[in-house]
Scaffold this active site. Structure first.
Site, mmCIF file in Angstrom:
data_model
loop_
_atom_site.group_PDB
_atom_site.id
_atom_site.type_symbol
_atom_site.label_atom_id
_atom_site.label_comp_id
_atom_site.label_asym_id
_atom_site.label_seq_id
_atom_site.Cartn_x
_atom_site.Cartn_y
_atom_site.Cartn_z
ATOM 1 N N ASN A 1 3.610 -5.580 5.660
ATOM 2 C CA ASN A 1 2.418 -6.282 6.150
ATOM 3 C C ASN A 1 2.784 -7.582 6.863
ATOM 4 O O ASN A 1 2.108 -7.979 7.821
ATOM 5 C CB ASN A 1 1.461 -6.560 4.988
ATOM 6 C CG ASN A 1 0.808 -5.287 4.476
ATOM 7 O OD1 ASN A 1 0.228 -4.535 5.239
ATOM 8 N ND2 ASN A 1 0.925 -5.035 3.183
ATOM 9 N N GLY B 1 -2.055 -4.156 0.924
ATOM 10 C CA GLY B 1 -2.200 -5.375 1.710
ATOM 11 C C GLY B 1 -1.284 -6.505 1.306
ATOM 12 O O GLY B 1 -1.293 -7.569 1.934
ATOM 13 N N SER C 1 0.800 -1.222 0.000
ATOM 14 C CA SER C 1 0.000 0.000 0.000
ATOM 15 C C SER C 1 0.833 1.272 0.000
ATOM 16 O O SER C 1 0.368 2.323 -0.439
ATOM 17 C CB SER C 1 -0.936 0.011 1.212
ATOM 18 O OG SER C 1 -0.196 -0.154 2.414
ATOM 19 N N ASP D 1 -3.956 7.213 9.987
ATOM 20 C CA ASP D 1 -3.696 5.874 10.517
ATOM 21 C C ASP D 1 -2.269 5.728 11.036
ATOM 22 O O ASP D 1 -1.906 4.707 11.629
ATOM 23 C CB ASP D 1 -3.992 4.801 9.472
ATOM 24 C CG ASP D 1 -3.152 4.949 8.201
ATOM 25 O OD1 ASP D 1 -2.154 5.691 8.202
ATOM 26 O OD2 ASP D 1 -3.496 4.298 7.200
ATOM 27 N N HIS E 1 0.307 5.269 6.467
ATOM 28 C CA HIS E 1 0.369 5.534 5.030
ATOM 29 C C HIS E 1 0.682 6.996 4.702
ATOM 30 O O HIS E 1 0.174 7.900 5.374
ATOM 31 C CB HIS E 1 -0.953 5.133 4.366
ATOM 32 C CG HIS E 1 -1.239 3.677 4.484
ATOM 33 N ND1 HIS E 1 -2.059 3.141 5.459
ATOM 34 C CD2 HIS E 1 -0.792 2.617 3.754
ATOM 35 C CE1 HIS E 1 -2.114 1.834 5.323
ATOM 36 N NE2 HIS E 1 -1.363 1.497 4.295
#
Length: 204
Positions: free
Chosen positions: A94, A65, A28, A176, A179
């Site tokens: 991830n 992801g 991502s 978040d 990102h």
């Protein structure tokens, strides 16, 4: 004489327009989570290179992801589809966030590099880090495995592009805390461009 001149000009045009291509195989952070495809750092570099390095093509094969297992599974198809000269692997974040076994991450990265190099593709590996709240020992082991894989496979290890962004301003990270924002994408492009241009020059 005129015919010869035309042939020379055509060959010159073909040489100039021939692309040396780079595929970005990431998660991502490169796919542009929360952004449009045209806002990503990959799209930013594509726009720049159309003006400054028209012989270079950059292709974004990143998926939000994605894990190293998913990247390894997809790699063969990506190489067949795009037939790149160079590959930038930005995967593992991830895996780390999900607490995957580090030996699996290492094996997946090594196999991706081996598969690409077997096809004559030049490879660069992105350093990836996990937040310190996952435990200092795990974070240090996770960081170290990228250095070890890069050294073992003799590929460039490009510094983690998120680290300077986080240190510079919270405006460059989405709510978040993971990102990068749209405003951060040109900064990432600035950071990665010399490394990726060097990779492409070695692939020519």
């Amino acid at each position: 004489m005129k015919l010869s001149l035309v042939v020379v000009l055509l060959l010159s045009i073909r040489t100039v327009s021939a692309n040396v291509s780079l595929v970005v195989l990431g998660d991502s952070l490169s796919a542009g989570y929360g952004l449009s495809s045209q806002q990503t750092w990959v799209a930013e570099l594509d726009r720049r290179w159309q003006q400054t390095h028209p012989q270079y093509a950059i292709i974004n094969a990143s998926i939000s992801g994605e894990t190293t297992t998913g990247g390894l599974r997809r790699l063969e198809g990506v190489l067949e589809r795009h037939n790149p000269d160079a590959l930038f692997i930005e995967l593992g974040g991830n895996d780390g966030l999900r607490g995957f076994n580090l030996s699996t991450v290492r094996s997946n990265l090594e196999q991706m590099i081996d598969k690409a190099q077997a096809e004559g593709v030049k490879v660069a590996l992105s350093q990836v880090m996990v937040p310190p709240n996952y435990g200092q020992r795990f974070a240090e082991q996770f960081t170290s495995l990228y250095k070890e894989v890069a050294e073992q496979k003799n590929v460039p290890l490009i510094p983690f592009f998120m680290e300077p962004l986080i240190e510079e301003s919270t405006d460059y990270v989405q709510n978040d805390g993971i990102h990068p924002t749209a405003e951060a994408q040109p900064k990432i492009a600035d950071f990665l461009e010399p490394h990726l241009v060097d990779l492409l020059q070695r692939a020519q």
